[in-house]
Design an enzyme around this catalytic site. Structure first.
Site, PDB file in Angstrom:
ATOM      1  N   GLU A 112       0.813  -1.003   0.043  1.00 25.40           N
ATOM      2  CA  GLU A 112       0.169  -0.067  -0.173  1.00 25.40           C
ATOM      3  C   GLU A 112       1.052   0.956   0.438  1.00 25.40           C
ATOM      4  OE1 GLU A 112      -2.440   0.058   3.389  1.00 25.40           O
ATOM      5  OE2 GLU A 112      -0.840  -1.204   4.868  1.00 25.40           O
ATOM      6  N   LYS A 114       3.295   4.623   0.527  1.00 27.10           N
ATOM      7  CA  LYS A 114       3.540   5.332   2.134  1.00 27.10           C
ATOM      8  C   LYS A 114       2.749   6.822   2.582  1.00 27.10           C
ATOM      9  CE  LYS A 114       7.610   5.725   4.535  1.00 27.10           C
ATOM     10  NZ  LYS A 114       7.376   6.852   5.114  1.00 27.10           N
ATOM     11  N   ASP A 116       3.046  10.083   3.116  1.00 25.88           N
ATOM     12  CA  ASP A 116       3.238  11.407   3.727  1.00 25.88           C
ATOM     13  C   ASP A 116       2.738  12.531   4.488  1.00 25.88           C
ATOM     14  OD1 ASP A 116       5.778  12.422   4.658  1.00 25.88           O
ATOM     15  OD2 ASP A 116       5.882  13.604   2.301  1.00 25.88           O
ATOM     16  N   TYR A 222      -4.604   2.434   8.820  1.00 26.59           N
ATOM     17  CA  TYR A 222      -3.650   0.750   8.451  1.00 26.59           C
ATOM     18  C   TYR A 222      -3.572  -0.513   8.955  1.00 26.59           C
ATOM     19  CZ  TYR A 222       0.247   4.251   8.704  1.00 26.59           C
ATOM     20  OH  TYR A 222       1.249   4.490   9.414  1.00 26.59           O
ATOM     21  N   LYS A 308      11.392   3.207  -0.659  1.00 22.92           N
ATOM     22  CA  LYS A 308      11.348   4.550  -1.330  1.00 22.92           C
ATOM     23  C   LYS A 308      11.983   4.742  -2.329  1.00 22.92           C
ATOM     24  CE  LYS A 308      11.130   7.250   2.324  1.00 22.92           C
ATOM     25  NZ  LYS A 308      12.101   7.616   3.601  1.00 22.92           N
ATOM     26  N   CYS A 402      33.092  36.828   5.780  1.00 22.15           N
ATOM     27  CA  CYS A 402      32.078  36.240   6.727  1.00 22.15           C
ATOM     28  C   CYS A 402      30.882  37.361   5.670  1.00 22.15           C
ATOM     29  CB  CYS A 402      31.820  36.223   8.106  1.00 22.15           C
ATOM     30  SG  CYS A 402      30.293  36.865   8.493  1.00 22.15           S
ATOM     31  N   CYS A 405      29.547  39.908   8.263  1.00 22.95           N
ATOM     32  CA  CYS A 405      30.232  40.995   9.682  1.00 22.95           C
ATOM     33  C   CYS A 405      31.010  41.293   8.315  1.00 22.95           C
ATOM     34  CB  CYS A 405      30.709  40.476  11.032  1.00 22.95           C
ATOM     35  SG  CYS A 405      31.756  39.141  10.373  1.00 22.95           S
ATOM     36  N   CYS A 420      32.823  31.751  10.201  1.00 26.31           N
ATOM     37  CA  CYS A 420      33.689  32.993  10.836  1.00 26.31           C
ATOM     38  C   CYS A 420      33.617  32.631  12.356  1.00 26.31           C
ATOM     39  CB  CYS A 420      32.593  34.136  10.498  1.00 26.31           C
ATOM     40  SG  CYS A 420      32.629  35.712  11.892  1.00 26.31           S
ATOM     41  N   CYS A 425      29.977  38.991  15.363  1.00 26.75           N
ATOM     42  CA  CYS A 425      29.220  38.516  14.069  1.00 26.75           C
ATOM     43  C   CYS A 425      28.068  38.345  14.797  1.00 26.75           C
ATOM     44  CB  CYS A 425      29.365  36.511  13.200  1.00 26.75           C
ATOM     45  SG  CYS A 425      28.845  37.209  12.185  1.00 26.75           S
TER      46      CYS A 425
END
Length: 664
Positions: A112, A114, A116, A222, A308, A402, A405, A420, A425
């Site tokens: 059956e 699956k 989600d 189920y 899957k 960065c 910053c 960083c 920052c």
């Protein structure tokens, strides 16, 4: 061996972070394929090196965690997750494993979709709906009964008037309703949901059931848990239909793996036509009588598996590459994309992970790229498309400063990530504040990332210590956009309440690199106060169970910085608790508290009963016997763990000896 252990620890950190985002925050940060790949790699390594297997490993975990705002409810039988299959060979291996456990080859499968969504357990007493409970951690779930009652496809009463009836299934949101909700949220200037699964999970966990009612959740059921009443899964589904439960019509009995695989292909072909999301197919033995014979692993039944679906891959143009900075200073690169439809949503951005990822694949701005999005989660750029245009484009060069910053970025030796290291920052500070107030840390409700940013920009908070000074600015906070008196009062109450948290939550919230929730608790249990931990040497820390050299160095380095010690003093001034308070109801027993136990063999009650009992006494339950193990609690047919304990001289307890030890 150190290289193997470091690899295992890195996988654990990543998987725990991704799992927390998926199950708790309903905000997944990687797709299913990436998660499954890392999980399978960890499983393989732990099989090859069982001495590194620990009870906190993601391979030993069933699902998410129980959210504190809901009442806990203990499942009568654990809600286990399923192992995964990705191809026909995996299905054949699944079938082979079943054949090893049973002599009778005359069995069939039920196949059956699956769904989600979010797993749910419905409990009826004398025909009336008594409880609706989420999976939670598999043992304890969240009582969301009031929200479940708003789902029109779930009957409040059924024809089966037995004392106890339990039915399990999946709560979901249709694609159509999902689009309506997101359009409404967009109009209200609210953050939109990433996908229907997140929207369903977020809705089911609303404290206000009127919100749940307005969103029109749905549910497929189920599992009928009374396996004495029927002999097959297919018959139990017919019974559920007779009681007016919604059962998926794509389920089918298949006589062998070839038929199973053919039906998987059929369901996959129907995927785009369905008004609900599916991320695979579930295959289980149809005959209930075989379940116990085939058996279970610690987290999954051996008689069922989830196939899957492969990741959906699309092509689009890469418009730009931009960097973001996290609370530890780690730099993550992201792709800005021309909009493309994938797995039911419009995608305009994707992760590129780190600089090495981009350079090794030679991904270039302005070129076409392949992206994947398995399981409707944040997409990832896979590779560039090397056409004529691609060859004319400039190679990408990693950032040197960065993005927040402008400080120079640095790499830690042996790691691929850039950091960083500027403690001031602004983005690091904001993300650190977000971590500090999170549910697993100080659990301060009302401080969302948007509110934190607003308070930071208006100079109300610059570090976590400032959170506890906000009560001085109550009137100013009320005047801030979208705050209001009621929300400010609730926020200040939550801040005040957090002062009484057990020290382990504070220690985790400080965001010390490599110190996760479990490590923070381990150190808090062992040393009780922050003053004792701050005085420990590297050698002291390294001797603690589950604390290795990487964590030990990180803790020592953190306390070596004056600014961090000043922060601790500031928190003390605000009367924030710095002492480990233990679990609620924790009992003391000098023979057991802080000792490590391994449980093996068949006992008079399920192992979880003894695990809960030991944890009540502050003991640590681990899965692998080693020289550091204090006790092995051994039942009948104990096997290899008993042999190893005898060889290492670990103290072995029978169930009777253990119960005598705790006075029961």
């Amino acid at each position: 061996m150190k290289e193997i252990l470091d690899k295992i620890n890195k996988l654990k950190i990543d998987l725990n972070k991704w799992g927390h985002a998926y199950y708790v925050l309903d905000n997944p940060i990687v797709d299913d394929a990436e998660y499954d790949k890392s999980l399978n790699e960890l499983i393989k390594l732990e099989k090859e090196y069982p001495e590194f297997l620990t009870s906190d490993s993601p391979t030993q975990k069933v699902g998410g965690v129980v959210m504190e705002k809901f009442e806990k409810y203990k499942h009568k039988l654990p809600m286990l997750s399923l192992s995964n299959a990705f191809n026909k060979e995996d299905l054949l291996n699944f079938d082979d494993q079943i054949l090893k456990e049973i002599e009778n080859k005359n069995y069939n499968f039920f196949v059956e979709p699956k769904i989600d969504g979010l797993s749910i357990s419905l409990i009826y007493k004398n025909g009336n709906l008594f409880k609706g409970v989420t999976r939670g951690d598999g043992v304890y779930g969240e009582d969301v009964t009031s929200n479940v009652k708003t789902i029109k496809s779930i009957p409040l009463s059924i024809s089966d008037k037995s004392d106890y009836v339990e039915i399990r299934g999946e709560v979901f949101l249709s694609k159509n309703e999902f689009e309506k909700i997101n359009k409404q949220r967009q109009n209200n200037d609210e953050e939109i949901f990433a996908n229907p699964r997140n929207a369903a999970a977020g809705t089911l966990r609303q404290l206000d059931s009127s919100i749940a009612a307005s969103r029109k959740l749905d549910a497929f059921l189920y599992y009928f848990m009374d396996r004495e009443k029927f002999h097959t899964h297919s018959d139990s589904l017919k019974y559920l239909e007779e009681m007016d439960f919604k059962v998926n019509k794509l389920g089918k009995i298949c006589n062998n793996i070839e038929e199973v695989y053919n039906h998987i292909q059929f369901i996959q072909e129907q995927r785009e036509k369905l008004d609900y999301e599916i991320d695979g197919v579930v295959i289980k033995i149809n005959d209930f009588d075989l379940y116990e014979k085939v058996g279970y692993t610690a987290k999954s039944p051996k008689w069922a598996i989830a196939f899957k679906f492969p990741a959906e891959v699309k092509e689009t143009k890469l418009k730009n590459i931009f960097a973001t900075v996290g609370r530890t200073g780690r730099i993550t690169y992201n792709a800005s994309l021309e909009p493309v439809q994938i797995a039911g949503t419009t995608v305009q951005a994707a992760t590129l992970h780190n600089a090495d990822f981009i350079i090794q694949r030679d991904i270039r701005i302005g070129g076409k790229v392949k992206i994947k999005k398995a399981g409707d989660i944040i997409p990832e750029v896979i590779s560039p498309i090397e056409d004529d245009n691609y060859l004319k484009l400039e190679k990408w060069i990693e950032d040197k400063v960065c993005p927040e910053c402008n400080s120079d970025l640095e790499r830690v030796e042996g790691e691929v990530d850039q950091y960083c290291i500027n403690s001031q920052c602004p983005r690091k500070i904001v993300r650190g504040l977000e971590h500090f107030v999170s549910r697993d840390a100080m659990n301060i409700e009302g401080l969302s990332i948007k509110i934190i940013e607003k308070l930071f920009e208006n100079n109300f908070i610059k570090n976590v210590g400032d959170i506890y000074k906000l009560n001085k600015y109550k009137n100013d906070l009320i005047k801030l956009d979208k705050m209001g008196e009621k929300s400010v009062n609730n926020l200040l109450d939550s801040i005040e309440k957090s002062k009484n948290n057990s020290f382990d939550k504070l220690f985790f919230g400080l965001g010390i690199r490599h110190v996760g929730k479990k490590t923070a608790k381990t150190l808090a249990i062992n040393f009780k106060t922050i003053d004792k931990i701050s005085a420990l040497t590297f050698e002291d820390l390294e001797q603690v169970n589950d604390v290795g050299p990487i964590v030990a160095k990180s803790v020592c380095d953190w306390f070596a910085i004056k600014q961090n010690n000043d922060l601790i003093e500031a928190l003390k001034q605000e009367k924030v608790n710095m002492t480990y308070l233990g679990n609620e109801g924790t009992k003391n027993n000098d023979k057991i508290t802080l000792k490590s136990f391994v449980i093996t063999g068949t006992l008079s009650k399920p192992r979880n009963h003894f695990r809960d009992l030991l944890e009540e006494y502050g003991a640590k339950v681990i899965d692998t016997v080693s020289k550091k193990t204090d006790f092995l609690l051994a039942g009948k047919e104990a096997g290899s763990k008993l042999e190893k304990a005898e060889k290492l001289g670990v103290k072995i307890l029978t169930e009777e000896e253990f119960l005598e030890m705790i006075g029961e």
